[in-house]
Design a protein around this motif. Structure first.
Motif, PDB file in Angstrom:
ATOM      1  N   GLN A  96       2.389   1.705  -3.425  1.00  0.00           N
ATOM      2  CA  GLN A  96       1.386   2.191  -4.369  1.00  0.00           C
ATOM      3  C   GLN A  96       1.113   3.681  -4.164  1.00  0.00           C
ATOM      4  O   GLN A  96       0.972   4.438  -5.129  1.00  0.00           O
ATOM      5  CB  GLN A  96       0.076   1.416  -4.204  1.00  0.00           C
ATOM      6  CG  GLN A  96       0.129   0.008  -4.738  1.00  0.00           C
ATOM      7  CD  GLN A  96      -1.145  -0.758  -4.443  1.00  0.00           C
ATOM      8  OE1 GLN A  96      -1.813  -0.500  -3.436  1.00  0.00           O
ATOM      9  NE2 GLN A  96      -1.469  -1.699  -5.301  1.00  0.00           N
ATOM     10  N   SER A  97       1.041   4.092  -2.909  1.00  0.00           N
ATOM     11  CA  SER A  97       0.761   5.504  -2.629  1.00  0.00           C
ATOM     12  C   SER A  97       1.913   6.386  -3.094  1.00  0.00           C
ATOM     13  O   SER A  97       1.693   7.504  -3.573  1.00  0.00           O
ATOM     14  CB  SER A  97       0.462   5.732  -1.150  1.00  0.00           C
ATOM     15  OG  SER A  97       1.618   5.554  -0.379  1.00  0.00           O
ATOM     16  N   GLN A  98       3.141   5.900  -2.983  1.00  0.00           N
ATOM     17  CA  GLN A  98       4.297   6.661  -3.461  1.00  0.00           C
ATOM     18  C   GLN A  98       4.244   6.803  -4.983  1.00  0.00           C
ATOM     19  O   GLN A  98       4.531   7.870  -5.526  1.00  0.00           O
ATOM     20  CB  GLN A  98       5.618   5.972  -3.062  1.00  0.00           C
ATOM     21  CG  GLN A  98       5.870   5.962  -1.584  1.00  0.00           C
ATOM     22  CD  GLN A  98       6.196   7.341  -1.024  1.00  0.00           C
ATOM     23  OE1 GLN A  98       5.610   8.353  -1.407  1.00  0.00           O
ATOM     24  NE2 GLN A  98       7.125   7.381  -0.103  1.00  0.00           N
ATOM     25  N   GLU A  99       3.869   5.738  -5.679  1.00  0.00           N
ATOM     26  CA  GLU A  99       3.754   5.786  -7.141  1.00  0.00           C
ATOM     27  C   GLU A  99       2.665   6.757  -7.571  1.00  0.00           C
ATOM     28  O   GLU A  99       2.852   7.545  -8.505  1.00  0.00           O
ATOM     29  CB  GLU A  99       3.457   4.392  -7.696  1.00  0.00           C
ATOM     30  CG  GLU A  99       4.633   3.440  -7.594  1.00  0.00           C
ATOM     31  CD  GLU A  99       4.282   1.995  -7.908  1.00  0.00           C
ATOM     32  OE1 GLU A  99       3.107   1.714  -8.238  1.00  0.00           O
ATOM     33  OE2 GLU A  99       5.182   1.148  -7.824  1.00  0.00           O
ATOM     34  N   ARG A 100       1.520   6.717  -6.872  1.00  0.00           N
ATOM     35  CA  ARG A 100       0.423   7.640  -7.189  1.00  0.00           C
ATOM     36  C   ARG A 100       0.826   9.080  -6.932  1.00  0.00           C
ATOM     37  O   ARG A 100       0.489   9.979  -7.701  1.00  0.00           O
ATOM     38  CB  ARG A 100      -0.817   7.292  -6.365  1.00  0.00           C
ATOM     39  CG  ARG A 100      -1.519   6.055  -6.847  1.00  0.00           C
ATOM     40  CD  ARG A 100      -2.882   5.924  -6.191  1.00  0.00           C
ATOM     41  NE  ARG A 100      -3.418   4.616  -6.493  1.00  0.00           N
ATOM     42  CZ  ARG A 100      -3.416   3.582  -5.651  1.00  0.00           C
ATOM     43  NH1 ARG A 100      -2.900   3.706  -4.447  1.00  0.00           N
ATOM     44  NH2 ARG A 100      -3.913   2.426  -6.018  1.00  0.00           N
ATOM     45  N   ARG A 101       1.540   9.286  -5.834  1.00  0.00           N
ATOM     46  CA  ARG A 101       1.994  10.626  -5.480  1.00  0.00           C
ATOM     47  C   ARG A 101       2.890  11.199  -6.577  1.00  0.00           C
ATOM     48  O   ARG A 101       2.730  12.352  -6.988  1.00  0.00           O
ATOM     49  CB  ARG A 101       2.751  10.589  -4.152  1.00  0.00           C
ATOM     50  CG  ARG A 101       3.273  11.927  -3.703  1.00  0.00           C
ATOM     51  CD  ARG A 101       3.961  11.801  -2.333  1.00  0.00           C
ATOM     52  NE  ARG A 101       4.856  12.916  -2.147  1.00  0.00           N
ATOM     53  CZ  ARG A 101       6.130  12.929  -2.494  1.00  0.00           C
ATOM     54  NH1 ARG A 101       6.691  11.863  -3.032  1.00  0.00           N
ATOM     55  NH2 ARG A 101       6.864  14.000  -2.299  1.00  0.00           N
ATOM     56  N   ASN A 127       0.778  11.959  -9.656  1.00  0.00           N
ATOM     57  CA  ASN A 127       0.001  13.182  -9.456  1.00  0.00           C
ATOM     58  C   ASN A 127       0.884  14.420  -9.532  1.00  0.00           C
ATOM     59  O   ASN A 127       0.482  15.443 -10.079  1.00  0.00           O
ATOM     60  CB  ASN A 127      -0.728  13.145  -8.112  1.00  0.00           C
ATOM     61  CG  ASN A 127      -1.899  12.189  -8.128  1.00  0.00           C
ATOM     62  OD1 ASN A 127      -2.436  11.860  -9.174  1.00  0.00           O
ATOM     63  ND2 ASN A 127      -2.295  11.726  -6.958  1.00  0.00           N
ATOM     64  N   ARG A 154       0.835  -1.195   0.000  1.00  0.00           N
ATOM     65  CA  ARG A 154       0.000   0.000   0.000  1.00  0.00           C
ATOM     66  C   ARG A 154       0.879   1.258   0.000  1.00  0.00           C
ATOM     67  O   ARG A 154       0.617   2.224  -0.717  1.00  0.00           O
ATOM     68  CB  ARG A 154      -0.927  -0.018   1.211  1.00  0.00           C
ATOM     69  CG  ARG A 154      -1.767   1.215   1.414  1.00  0.00           C
ATOM     70  CD  ARG A 154      -2.670   1.534   0.260  1.00  0.00           C
ATOM     71  NE  ARG A 154      -3.731   0.584   0.111  1.00  0.00           N
ATOM     72  CZ  ARG A 154      -4.443   0.415  -1.003  1.00  0.00           C
ATOM     73  NH1 ARG A 154      -4.167   1.130  -2.076  1.00  0.00           N
ATOM     74  NH2 ARG A 154      -5.406  -0.442  -1.072  1.00  0.00           N
ATOM     75  N   HIS A 155       1.946   1.236   0.798  1.00  0.00           N
ATOM     76  CA  HIS A 155       2.858   2.378   0.858  1.00  0.00           C
ATOM     77  C   HIS A 155       3.535   2.604  -0.502  1.00  0.00           C
ATOM     78  O   HIS A 155       3.648   3.730  -0.978  1.00  0.00           O
ATOM     79  CB  HIS A 155       3.920   2.171   1.945  1.00  0.00           C
ATOM     80  CG  HIS A 155       4.914   3.269   2.037  1.00  0.00           C
ATOM     81  ND1 HIS A 155       4.592   4.523   2.501  1.00  0.00           N
ATOM     82  CD2 HIS A 155       6.217   3.331   1.689  1.00  0.00           C
ATOM     83  CE1 HIS A 155       5.661   5.295   2.439  1.00  0.00           C
ATOM     84  NE2 HIS A 155       6.659   4.582   1.953  1.00  0.00           N
TER      85      HIS A 155
END
Length: 90
Positions: A13-18, A21, A10-11
């Motif tokens: 994935q959130s870094q990739e999305r960040r 964005n 999850r961490h």
């Protein structure tokens, strides 16, 4: 940092999305800045061309979920209004 396998994923994935964005927002801010620079310079043709390039980029940024749909609409509306006010009526 997380210890569970799912939390680690999850961490990540959130870094990739960040990062995704950030890239999208940066592109959007660059095209907006180009419109504003043309407005400050007082070059009508350059402002219109920059706006034609900026509108799809802003819409695409909203379509990808980086910014809200209404935020994109507001940005487009304000930029368009500024370019139109610069143009002579007639």
């Amino acid at each position: 940092m997380a210890n569970h396998k799912s939390a680690i994923k999850r961490h990540k994935q959130s870094q990739e999305r960040r990062m995704r964005n950030r890239i999208n927002k940066s592109k959007m801010n660059t095209v907006i800045r180009r419109v504003e620079e043309a407005l400050v310079a007082g070059v009508e043709d350059a402002a219109q061309e920059a706006l034609k390039i900026a509108i799809p980029v802003i819409q695409k940024t909203a379509g990808k979920g980086t910014i809200h749909k209404k935020t994109a609409s507001r940005k487009i509306s304000r930029l368009t209004g500024r370019v139109n006010r610069m143009m002579p009526i007639g």
